[in-house]
Motif scaffolding. Structure first.
Motif, PDB file in Angstrom:
ATOM      1  N   GLN A  32      -7.149   4.022 -15.418  1.00 46.08           N
ATOM      2  CA  GLN A  32      -7.187   2.789 -14.620  1.00 46.08           C
ATOM      3  C   GLN A  32      -6.955   3.076 -13.149  1.00 46.08           C
ATOM      4  O   GLN A  32      -6.130   3.897 -12.782  1.00 46.08           O
ATOM      5  N   ARG A  33      -7.679   2.356 -12.298  1.00 48.46           N
ATOM      6  CA  ARG A  33      -7.515   2.484 -10.859  1.00 48.46           C
ATOM      7  C   ARG A  33      -7.185   1.119 -10.264  1.00 48.46           C
ATOM      8  O   ARG A  33      -7.685   0.087 -10.716  1.00 48.46           O
ATOM      9  N   ILE A  34      -6.338   1.124  -9.248  1.00 47.92           N
ATOM     10  CA  ILE A  34      -5.974  -0.091  -8.535  1.00 47.92           C
ATOM     11  C   ILE A  34      -6.101   0.164  -7.039  1.00 47.92           C
ATOM     12  O   ILE A  34      -6.204   1.317  -6.603  1.00 47.92           O
ATOM     13  N   ARG A  35      -6.078  -0.920  -6.260  1.00 47.42           N
ATOM     14  CA  ARG A  35      -6.149  -0.796  -4.811  1.00 47.42           C
ATOM     15  C   ARG A  35      -5.081  -1.665  -4.167  1.00 47.42           C
ATOM     16  O   ARG A  35      -4.812  -2.766  -4.630  1.00 47.42           O
ATOM     17  N   VAL A  36      -4.502  -1.155  -3.084  1.00 49.34           N
ATOM     18  CA  VAL A  36      -3.552  -1.911  -2.290  1.00 49.34           C
ATOM     19  C   VAL A  36      -4.217  -2.184  -0.946  1.00 49.34           C
ATOM     20  O   VAL A  36      -4.461  -1.258  -0.165  1.00 49.34           O
ATOM     21  N   TYR A  37      -4.527  -3.462  -0.701  1.00 46.20           N
ATOM     22  CA  TYR A  37      -5.213  -3.853   0.524  1.00 46.20           C
ATOM     23  C   TYR A  37      -4.214  -4.145   1.633  1.00 46.20           C
ATOM     24  O   TYR A  37      -3.037  -4.458   1.382  1.00 46.20           O
ATOM     25  N   THR A  38      -4.689  -4.081   2.867  1.00 43.65           N
ATOM     26  CA  THR A  38      -3.834  -4.391   4.009  1.00 43.65           C
ATOM     27  C   THR A  38      -3.487  -5.872   4.056  1.00 43.65           C
ATOM     28  O   THR A  38      -2.323  -6.244   4.178  1.00 43.65           O
TER      29      THR A  38
END
Length: 286
Positions: free
Chosen positions: A232-238
């Motif tokens: 699984q991959r996730i992203r942390v946005y600004t």
């Protein structure tokens, strides 16, 4: 790194759809055509680079032939896939996975069929240089984007690469894989993000872990209950919220990541640096 050859077959289904054919071949089909042809799955293998450093590779290409068929008695069912990998030294291993198929009605506003992977980790393993590895599927890659669910347009043959990792058995492996450090949103660059993936074969609990650029006010702490499943991959946005990527955001109205280059770091709850990813002028591999 060495090369291997992959091939695939569909050995079984959890039900028997109408007009089923091609079981135990690389092309299984079902359904009474209501238009251009039957529905079905194809797996196309080939020569791949075998990497055991946690980097991703293409296991093969999955094609869903999504043509209108008459209503099936059971519209949702599992289709098993066996991918045979033949290594340079002659070692041969069958890695198996299950695809969950949802044959949506063709008379709705969204007739696209959906394909999920209930489990992304093969139960089989192989020993390479004394270390035991299993195959973890990261997802389906279309248009440069890896997704966990395959959305298949109606009345078409839709394809995507199956992206996978050779992962050490029995442990998580959470790393930073990408920093999008130049956003397209003017001034705030709200669409900057950092991507994190679990390259291991078991889930990784990253509750309380911190992601940052080593500058004051630029640490993001993952909330309690943040668990990454294998692949699984996730992203942390600004300063954007994208539920499909986990919904994580710094919530800061200014750019975080240096447009020229720097390093993003992931710390566990003890403060130990688990992963460092250089980007831009400081580019490195995770």
């Amino acid at each position: 790194m060495s090369t291997a050859t992959t091939s695939g077959r569909w050995p079984s289904l959890s039900t028997t759809p109408t007009n089923l054919s091609g079981v135990n071949t690389d092309h299984v089909t079902w359904g009474v055509p209501a238009g251009g042809g039957k529905s079905g799955y194809v797996f196309t293998g080939g020569q791949v680079d075998v990497k055991v450093d946690g980097s991703e590779f293409v296991l093969g290409t999955f094609t869903h032939e999504n043509f209108p068929v008459q209503a099936l008695p059971v519209p949702q069912f599992d289709v098993d896939l066996a991918v045979q990998v033949v290594f340079e030294d002659g070692t041969t291993v069958d890695f198996t996975f299950t695809f969950h198929h949802n044959e949506t009605p063709n008379n709705t506003a969204n007739p696209e069929d959906l394909v999920d992977l209930p489990s992304f980790v093969s139960p089989q393993s192989v020993t390479v240089d004394g270390e035991e590895y299993a195959v973890v599927i990261s997802g389906f890659k279309q248009g440069g984007r890896v997704v966990r669910q395959f959305v298949s347009a109606e009345n078409a043959a839709n394809s995507a690469d199956v992206v996978a990792i050779f992962a050490k058995v029995g442990k998580p492996d959470v790393v930073i894989t990408q920093v999008q450090f130049k956003g397209q949103v003017k001034r705030t660059q709200a669409d900057e993000f950092v991507e994190v993936v679990n390259r291991g074969t078991v889930a990784g609990d990253i509750s309380g872990w911190k992601l940052g650029a080593d500058d004051a006010g630029q640490d993001f702490t993952f909330p309690a209950g943040t668990v990454l499943q294998p692949g699984q991959r996730i992203r942390v946005y600004t300063n954007e919220v994208h539920p499909e990527w986990g919904g994580f955001s710094y919530g800061i109205n200014k750019p975080i990541w240096n447009d020229k280059g720097d390093a993003a770091k992931l710390h566990d709850t003890s403060g130990t640096v688990v992963s460092t990813h250089g980007y831009g002028s400081a580019k490195t591999q995770p």
